[in-house]
Design a protein around this motif. Structure first.
Motif, PDB file in Angstrom:
ATOM      1  N   LEU A 223     -23.125  14.073  27.828  1.00  0.00           N
ATOM      2  CA  LEU A 223     -23.398  14.309  29.246  1.00  0.00           C
ATOM      3  C   LEU A 223     -23.683  15.779  29.542  1.00  0.00           C
ATOM      4  O   LEU A 223     -24.625  16.086  30.239  1.00  0.00           O
ATOM      5  N   LEU A 224     -22.883  16.676  28.981  1.00  0.00           N
ATOM      6  CA  LEU A 224     -23.121  18.102  29.230  1.00  0.00           C
ATOM      7  C   LEU A 224     -24.023  18.640  28.121  1.00  0.00           C
ATOM      8  O   LEU A 224     -23.640  19.492  27.349  1.00  0.00           O
ATOM      9  N   PHE A 225     -25.233  18.128  28.062  1.00  0.00           N
ATOM     10  CA  PHE A 225     -26.096  18.438  26.927  1.00  0.00           C
ATOM     11  C   PHE A 225     -27.192  19.427  27.290  1.00  0.00           C
ATOM     12  O   PHE A 225     -28.123  19.610  26.542  1.00  0.00           O
ATOM     13  N   MET A 277     -19.549   8.450  30.644  1.00  0.00           N
ATOM     14  CA  MET A 277     -20.309   9.622  30.205  1.00  0.00           C
ATOM     15  C   MET A 277     -21.331   9.232  29.145  1.00  0.00           C
ATOM     16  O   MET A 277     -22.480   9.688  29.177  1.00  0.00           O
TER      17      MET A 277
END
Lengths: 494, 94, 803, 112, 140, 125
Positions: A223-225, A277
């Motif tokens: 998700l936090l890519f 996520m």
């Protein structure tokens, strides 16, 4: 006492240092680095066998018994990943020999790669959460050096973003460690697991685990890519391949360890969140892969999709899903490395990065084209290539637990993967050739060898899935039953 | 009694540090800031000495010396920076 | 053993092809390849008597036994039909291709794909294990993709290949999910074992979802409505491929799957309506659309779609018998299935022949457009014969096999109306009516094929080549096929007894006697029944419609181009791409501060969200140690120093303030009894400050942030929220003291490790590994800095890698 | 004191966050530096403050303060030093090559 | 502009000596008092940096012709080498040994491999520190 | 009150004296008009304060624990040697980088020597 466990980490480090002294003899650097990686691979195979006969192995550094000292723990999960990482690196090195160029080679390219692998292997093997942080840093600093190696304008810009985001993530990791020590007062993963189990996972402990979730999600690209697509497209091809194969996997590994070993008791919160996520990651990755016109962008978003897919397994959490995740992790490391190598070579051959501007490569380079086709099929999960069995097992887990949304997302993503990669194949490999025979650059022999080796791994892993099934099952069993791990660390009578 | 005095001294030193901080922030010139930072360092030396007495330990005496060394090196670095714009020269000007 | 050999042989042959190709350049590669299907056909055919006796052949080879995935070959009546079709039609197609494809084409690729396909197809029909079936299933998609894209320099070929691949693989993935559900419900991947444990499976909640997913796979593969759109585009493939894959074999894999899983799912209402409903709809839609085509191959493609729909609907109708159970009066409903199997074979014969006929026309004349064709009868009499026989059979006219199966189809649709299950009493009429209308259209397009190509006036100037009869080699295969078309009409019951009857036994395993399930096929029942009346009607109305074709053909223009399924497919893909690039480009804008905002917002949402939700926050300052006044001042100093950084105008000020912060931290280390830390922090902070100065000597003054106040406020809000979250969690953490720290152990450091400085013994002994790695980290940083400075990009050397 | 320290940590984190969210590379780097300070302090605080004596055997007979966090912080300080050094040089190189240290002027699409 | 650095250079010559001594002291004191390889290395490194500050790179390089990258590498080798050493004695990785040795002139001394380990740490720190500072300073 | 305690108290008072000096010097840094005078306040008074403080600490440890701290003596010596040099260097640097004197300062005697009379010369190198 099993000193062999430390070898996958320490041997690359020492070799790397030696290579610094051998700066000017590039040939020697190549040979030594390759031998080192092969050696590590052999060591991992020996370790796998040992684990089969003797159970989970551990090495207490300096002989300080857990939970007081630091220790390396070799269970099947970790060693399988170490093995894969070593093989992938060895093959990538072969590619590097013929492509990276003496300019980089003299600037400590091989030491950095070896140190990267050392960090990766250390992260897989360590049984101490603070040591995990340190191993992460070894890996990250090597990756920082590698991503900036070359000093091109755009490279430096993206490298800076990559470094900054990773540094913030590292400090968040430290923050999480502070909270962890503040609550559980211990650092040994098995001991943490034991203590968490002792009190039941209270909400505050879940909260701490969520901080870890965020940290590792950042590292894994779950998700936090946001950092991933930019930074994975700037360094030299072989570095891209190594990053795609190894870096996110370490984050994924850490997530698995955290939520199967240390904080597995509140799945309603943690695993649900991971599931959400992972689902969003897959969706975002699919959209990115669809949107790309640049071959490298498409490839990087495929990395994102892969991350989401593997973590579906963690959210699902059954033994089958875990086995599937292990298979898929191994597959993903190999296939993504090959994908990036091929994509990079395409860019090198054509001088273009936009899909539409290349055409007909398969006429000039037939074998090369078919290798791309193979890796495409593998990534889609077309049997009997490597992606298949992992996909099946994860899907099976999803059905068993009734996670139909995750199942749909996971399986649906393979269609998008197919679409995005097929687009490259049809536009760039098929069609009228745009390169005349005279302008045709040859593909270096070393590069071809590494492609072939990777392709061999992909086919081998798919067809010979049974060959490692026993190890994978052992890994999955340990993941689902953390008490096995804890007992091996804390209650063994050694 | 002694402790009270020491605590009071510490308090005063902290105030001195706070005031110096004001100078660091305000400037206006670079030397002003450098001097203020140096002063903070020197005050810290004293403060550490007092803390060692309060805590009844000799463990911090190394820190005193180190701080002395650092504030010296730092000041030299600053003055070179201010004066010549570089800190370490490749080749001496003279 | 032989069965496994049958699957393996094509793959082995495919692997050998490059060598053979290089070795024997002068001989057409097809001759070597032809051996493979011919041998296999003979081998398999030798099993017919034993299969007809009700024997089955099972053999298991272990592949991944750990996960229940084993290669179990299973030869029974049903797989026999399909494998005979695959090898039989395969032989003929290869024979045909030898004359169709010149040696200038890259034949080694072509035959390699073709063999790959053949092996995969045999694998599909001969596998008992669902996973292995899936393996081969996807292989057929892949090899079909390669064959369609054989002339990949053509854009249309690539587009057609892509469409076929995307649709069939999507269906395959859905099917895989369905298989997994079956596995979870039954605990086995073996179809035979699933059928043996039917009660468990049918009781499972996964039964219906699994059924629908499996059907999705079957429908996409068999080009059922609305997934049929890939099949016409797949006609970009060379004609032998179209004849083989896209009419006789691959598209029938879906049919096979339906037939194979009928014992599992059949008898359920959803199955009945989905299979027969989609089938009948496809039948209509395919025949209706075939009429408007101008390209002969596209016409045949739609006719294939239509015929596949027919077979599919028959399987659906036949499944009603499973619901009713075995009784002497229910056997009649199994006749639909029998008709399906029968028509399956018939369709392969006449459609194969027709495709070859079109190939011949295309090959000899250079076009397939019926507007440019005409009057070829005199010039190509043999080809004309093929066309007539094939078309008549397809239209359901006697004396050809199509007539028999069409009659049985009508009979089945009429029979089904008598049932009062599945709300058939209300809707049952749909079947005969739609079937009849579709058959009229079928008649019309059959007439178009024959009349437009071979009758009328020849237009030599509109043809690419001067027309003449095909070489004998190209005619052999279609003639063999039309021999079957006629032969089956004459001796239908041979086929019925030896081939169809065992297959019926496979589909109705719980029905005791397969003898009863095999009706006696006869062209003339001795009286005029409903079916025959329907056929008469078809002929009459068909001729009428064909005559008036010019008048009603414009009707097709009424349907707006925008709403065709093709357009919808294109639009989904197009809008998918554009939407995703719009969304992706919006949030992936390359600005680091946005990425940080996402990360922090997520941080706040998850942590603060969970903390509030689970109510974990607590604060208990009673156990805190005392605060001395000077400590308070130090805290304020730090806060001010940090706060001042936000507003500082000069870089140097910021650097110095950071130094102040670092020194203050060091003093906290002193206050909190950490001498080693204080030492290290002091030195490190000084050096860091020096580095800042070194690195930023060239930088200009800080420019004031040119951002609007609202952005500033947003950032401030996020920052405050992050700080608050960190604080609140920290306070809660401080309040948690259920465990003793492990560090009490280290207090015995002197005895354990021979050092009095506990921190240092931890670093140097207890946790020496950390220290070792930390040194490595430092070393990498040093080396990294060195390379950063020394390795500069050459000027003007911005190669593509860095774009 | 513990609570006060944690509040201080929170404030530092908030300030660091604000800096990290800004567009200037320099300020972002400053933010990470402050963040590292804050985290070190937090790590020290969770070990308990003023609860014992300097962890050197033989200087006092009270119980020692928790030495483990100190060791961890020491490692962390070294690592943050290494990282910061690399980061600074990277930023410096980037400034020299790209001519700006403002992210908003750097753009950032990889396929522009 | 000519810069006269006589005062600085005179004082620094004295100070460097003090700093070096202090650094060595910290390095050896580490086991029982605050200090140790890392901080010792930092202080020693600072002394060298001080020299670079006062003089210039070329002058100092004449006095200390080391490649500091290699010094750092040597340090890492030393640190890992002592760790590896335990492998040959069938002891867990990183096991430190100590013992009392009689050395001719100095008499009986307590020697521990930890000292070697710490020396490796110190060397790495010195090497890295100087490498970084020199790299940036040499860059034009 | 024993002699030792008295001496300890004296040491503490010495420290307090140092602290007061330090605060005074800090105020000097705020109040004085230009960098040179501020430097005077900082280096001279701060050195005094730190010396008295360290001396106090030294005496305290000597009397209280009977411990003669070489490190403290070394520290005192070190600060004694370096503080003036540091102050000198900063002031020189400030002057050479042309930080202005306060309004109302007397004659700047060094200016013609160092920079000549050319007011317009801005280039330092």
């Amino acid at each position: 006492m099993n000193n062999i466990i430390v070898l996958p980490m320490i041997v690359p480090i020492i070799t790397a240092i030696f290579l610094v002294f051998l700066r000017d003899s590039i040939k020697l650097q190549r040979i030594i680095s390759l031998i080192t990686m092969v050696f590590v691979a052999v060591v991992s195979i020996v370790l796998l066998q040992l684990i089969q006969t003797e159970g989970i192995l551990r090495l207490d550094f300096s002989g300080w018994a857990p939970p007081f000292g630091i220790l390396f723990v070799a269970d099947s999960f970790a060693v399988l990943l170490v093995l894969t990482a070593s093989i992938v690196t060895a093959i990538c090195l072969i590619y590097a020999f013929s492509t990276i160029g003496p300019r980089h080679e003299r600037m400590f390219f091989y030491p950095f790669v070896l140190l990267l692998v050392a960090g990766v292997n250390g992260s897989f093997l360590t049984g101490d959460i603070f040591n995990l942080f340190v191993c992460f840093e070894v890996m990250l600093l090597a990756s920082f050096a590698l991503i900036a190696l070359g000093g091109e304008k755009f490279q430096l810009r993206e490298a800076l973003k990559y470094v900054l985001i990773n540094i913030v993530a590292s400090w968040m990791f430290l923050l999480a460690l502070a909270y962890l020590y503040g609550t559980l007062k211990t650092l040994n993963m098995a001991h943490i697991s034991q203590r968490v189990a002792e009190v039941g996972q209270e909400p505050i402990l879940t909260l701490v685990s969520l901080v870890f979730l965020i940290v590792f999600a950042l590292k894994a690209g779950l998700l936090l890519f946001f950092w991933l697509p930019g930074s994975y497209s700037v360094p030299p091809t072989v570095v891209q391949a190594l990053f795609a194969a190894l870096l996110t996997k370490v984050g994924i590994y850490a997530l698995f360890r955290t939520f199967t070993l240390m904080f597995p008791f509140d799945p309603e919160v943690t695993h649900t969140l991971i599931g959400i996520m992972a689902g969003l990651t897959i969706i975002a990755g699919c959209m990115g892969a669809l949107s790309g016109h640049d071959v490298r962008t498409i490839a990087t978003y495929n990395v994102v999709i892969g991350v989401g897919f593997i973590l579906l397994a963690l959210a699902i959490g059954t033994e089958e899903a875990m086995a599937g995740a292990v298979y898929y992790l191994i597959h993903d490391m190999i296939a993504k490395a090959l994908l990036f190598l091929i994509i990079g070579t395409m860019v090198f051959l054509t001088g273009e990065i936009v899909v539409k501007n290349m055409s007909g490569l398969i006429r000039n380079y037939p074998l090369f084209g078919w290798l791309y086709f193979i890796v495409m099929c593998a990534l889609v999960g077309i049997p009997p290539l490597s992606g298949f069995i992992g996909k099946v097992l994860i899907g099976q887990g999803a059905v068993e637990t009734g996670s139909y949304v995750l199942l749909a997302l996971g399986f649906g993503s393979s269609v998008i993967v197919l679409y995005s990669l097929l687009r490259i194949f049809l536009a760039s490999f098929f069609g009228e050739t745009s390169i005349s025979e005279d302008d045709k650059k040859p593909i270096p022999r070393g590069a071809m060898v590494s492609f072939m080796l990777f392709a061999l791994c992909i086919v081998g892993l798919g067809v010979g899935a049974e060959g490692i099934a026993v190890y994978v099952n052992d890994a999955a069993y340990t993941l689902v039953n953390p008490s096995v791990y804890v007992d091996a660390i804390l209650n063994a009578n050694e | 009694m002694i402790n009270t005095i020491l605590n009071m001294s510490l308090f005063l030193f902290m105030i001195a540090i706070a005031i110096s901080l004001f100078r660091v922030i305000k400037g206006p010139s670079l030397p002003d800031r450098a001097i203020a930072l140096d002063t903070i360092g020197v005050n810290l030396i004293s403060a550490i000495a007092i803390v060692s007495i309060v805590l009844k330990t000799k463990a911090f005496l190394e820190a005193i010396l180190i701080l002395g060394i650092l504030s010296f090196i730092g000041t030299i670095a600053f003055s070179k920076y201010i004066e010549r714009g570089v800190i370490v020269e490749r080749k001496s000007a003279d | 053993m032989i069965v496994a050999f049958s699957i393996m042989l094509p793959f082995i042959a495919a692997a050998l092809i490059p060598f053979i190709y290089r070795r024997f350049k002068n001989i057409h590669l097809g001759w070597f390849v032809l051996v493979v299907p011919a041998v296999l056909f003979t081998l398999l055919a030798s099993y017919i008597p034993r299969i007809a006796n009700g024997e089955t052949f099972v053999k298991t080879y272990e592949w991944i036994p750990t996960f229940g995935i084993n290669i179990t070959t299973y030869l029974d009546g049903l797989s026999m039909i399909f494998s005979l079709l695959i090898t039989g039609v395969g032989s003929l197609v290869i024979l045909y291709s030898i004359f169709y494809l010149s040696t200038k084409e890259s034949l080694h690729h072509f035959y390699c794909y073709l063999l790959l396909f053949m092996g995969a197809m045999l694998g599909v029909v001969l596998s008992d294990n669902l996973m292995v079936l899936y393996v081969f299933w996807e292989l057929t998609s892949v090899s079909s993709f390669l064959l369609i894209a054989f002339w990949h320099h053509r854009k249309a070929s690539r587009a057609g290949a892509r469409k076929a691949m995307i649709i069939t693989v999507s269906g395959g993935v859905a099917m895989l999910a369905g298989f997994l559900m079956l596995y979870v419900a039954s605990g086995t991947f073996s179809i035979r074992e699933i059928i043996a444990n039917l009660e468990v499976v049918q009781a499972s909640a996964l039964f219906v979802p699994a059924m629908l997913l499996v059907l999705l796979g079957a429908f996409t593969k068999s080009a059922q409505f609305p997934f049929h759109i890939w099949l016409p585009d797949a006609m970009e493939a060379p004609t032998p491929v179209s004849a083989y894959l896209h009419s006789a074999t691959m598209v029938k894999a879906g049919i096979y799957l339906v037939a194979r899983t009928t014992p599992i799912f059949g008898g359920h209402e959803v199955w009945f309506w989905t299979v027969s409903g989609v089938g009948i709809l496809t039948l209509f839609w395919g025949s209706f659309n075939a009429v408007k085509q101008f390209d002969l191959k596209a016409l045949l493609a739609y006719s294939t779609i239509s015929q596949l729909g027919l077979i599919m609907s028959l399987f659906g109708l036949g499944s009603a018998a499973l619901h009713l159970g075995y009784a002497s009066d229910t056997v009649i409903y199994t006749q639909a299935t029998f008709a399906a199997l029968f028509h399956l074979i018939n369709h392969s014969t006449f459609k194969g022949a027709l495709f070859m006929m079109v190939g011949i026309v295309d090959h000899e004349v250079g076009t397939r457009d019926i507007r440019r064709l005409g009057g070829l009868m005199a010039l190509m009499p043999f080809t004309f014969t093929i066309a007539v026989i094939g078309s008549f059979s397809m239209a359901g006219l006697p004396p050809f096999n199509g007539f028999l199966s069409k009659e049985m189809f009508f009979a089945a649709t009429v029979n089904i109306m008598q049932l009062n299950i599945f709300s058939l009493d209300n809707f049952g009429l749909i079947f005969p009516v739609v079937a009849w209308i579709a058959s009229i259209f079928t008649f019309v397009y059959c007439a178009i094929i024959v009349m437009r190509t071979f009758f009328g006036k020849i237009q030599p100037d509109r043809l690419e080549k001067p027309p003449h009869e095909a070489p004998i080699g190209m005619l052999i295969s279609p003639y063999i096929l039309i021999t079957f078309v006629v032969g089956i009409f004459i001796f239908p019951n041979v086929l019925g007894h030896y081939i169809l009857q065992p297959a019926m036994a496979s589909i109705y395993p719980m029905f005791p006697s397969s003898e009863e399930l095999t009706p006696h096929i006869a062209a003339w029942h001795g009286y005029i029944n409903t079916e025959l009346w329907m056929t008469f009607g078809v002929i009459v109305f068909g001729i009428l419609l064909y005559r008036t074709l010019k008048k009603w053909r414009p009707m097709y223009q009424i349907f707006p181009q925008k709403y065709t399924f093709n357009a919808i497919y294109e639009r989904i893909i197009g809008s998918g791409e554009s939407y995703s690039s719009r969304i992706t480009n919006r949030y992936m804008n390359g600005h680091l501060s946005y990425y940080f905002i996402y990360i922090y917002v997520f941080f706040i949402a998850v942590l603060a969200g969970y903390a509030l939700y689970a109510d974990v926050l607590s604060w208990d300052p009673s156990k805190d140690s005392a605060i001395e006044p000077y400590e308070l001042i130090l805290v304020f100093v730090m806060v001010f120093a940090a706060g001042a950084i936000l507003f500082a105008k000069q870089r140097i000020t910021v650097v110095l303030l950071n130094g102040v912060l670092g020194y203050s931290v060091a003093f906290f280390f002193v206050l909190f009894r950490a001498p080693d830390l204080a030492l290290t922090q002091l030195v490190v902070e000084s050096i860091t400050t020096a580095l800042f100065l070194l690195a930023f000597k060239y930088l200009p003054k800080i420019q004031p942030e040119k951002v609007s106040n609202s952005i500033k406020i947003t950032k401030a809000m996020i920052s405050i929220a992050v700080g608050a979250t960190v604080t609140l969690i920290g306070l809660a953490v401080m309040n948690y003291d259920k465990f003793e720290p492990i560090s009490a152990y280290f207090e015995d450091a002197y005895n354990l490790a021979g050092g009095k400085n506990i921190v240092n013994t931890i670093l140097g002994d207890f946790r020496a590994f950390d220290t070792m790695l930390e040194v490595v980290v430092l070393f990498i940083a040093g080396l990294g800095v060195y390379t950063l400075i020394k390795l500069k990009a050459k000027k003007g050397d911005t190669d593509v890698e860095s774009k | 004191m513990e609570s006060l320290m944690i509040i201080l940590v929170g404030i530092l984190v908030a300030i660091a966050t604000y800096l990290i969210l800004s567009r200037s590379v320099f300020r972002v780097i400053m933010g990470t530096a402050i963040l590292s300070h804050a985290v070190h302090l937090l790590l020290l605080t969770v070990g308990g403050l003023k609860k014992g004596d300097v962890p050197i055997i033989g200087q006092a007979d009270e119980a020692f303060t928790d030495a483990l966090p100190q060791a961890l912080i020491l490692t962390a300080i070294v690592i943050s030093f290494a990282v910061t050094a690399f980061l600074l040089v990277l930023a410096y190189r980037m400034y020299l090559t790209n001519g700006t240290d403002d992210f908003s002027q750097l753009g950032g699409k990889s396929d522009e | 502009m000519k810069v006269n650095d006589v005062i600085l250079k005179t004082v620094v010559r004295m100070v460097v000596f003090i700093v070096l001594t202090f650094g060595m002291y910290l390095f050896f004191a580490g086991h029982n008092a605050p200090g140790g390889g890392f901080i010792g290395g930092l202080v020693l490194g600072s002394a060298i940096v001080l020299l670079y500050l006062t003089y210039d790179i070329e002058t100092v390089h004449k006095g200390m012709p080391f490649d500091f990258k290699k010094v750092a590498a040597l340090g890492v080798l030393l640190a890992t080498g002592t760790a590896i050493g335990s492998l040959f004695f069938d002891a867990p990785f990183l096991t430190q040994t100590d013992g009392y040795f009689t050395i001719p002139i100095l008499g009986e001394k307590h020697l521990s491999t930890v000292v070697l380990f710490e020396a490796g740490v110190a060397l790495t720190v010195i090497g890295t520190l100087v490498t970084i500072i020199l790299s940036i300073s040499e860059d034009e | 009150m024993s002699v030792n305690q008295l001496i300890e108290l004296l040491a503490a008072l010495l420290i307090l004296f140092g602290a007061v000096i330090s605060v005074i010097s800090a105020f000097g840094m705020i109040r004085l008009p230009d960098v040179y005078t501020r430097s005077h306040a900082a280096t001279k008074s701060a050195t005094l304060s730190v010396l008295s403080c360290l001396l106090g600490a030294f005496i305290y440890f000597w009397i209280h624990d009977g411990f003669v701290s070489i490190r403290l003596i070394l520290g005192i010596v070190f600060v004694f040697i370096t503080a003036p040099v540091a102050g000198h260097l900063v002031c020189r640097a400030a002057y050479r980088s042309r930080v202005p004197l306060a309004e109302g300062s007397g004659e700047d005697a060094l200016k013609p020597v160092l920079f000549g009379n050319d007011e317009s010369e801005n280039d330092m190198k």
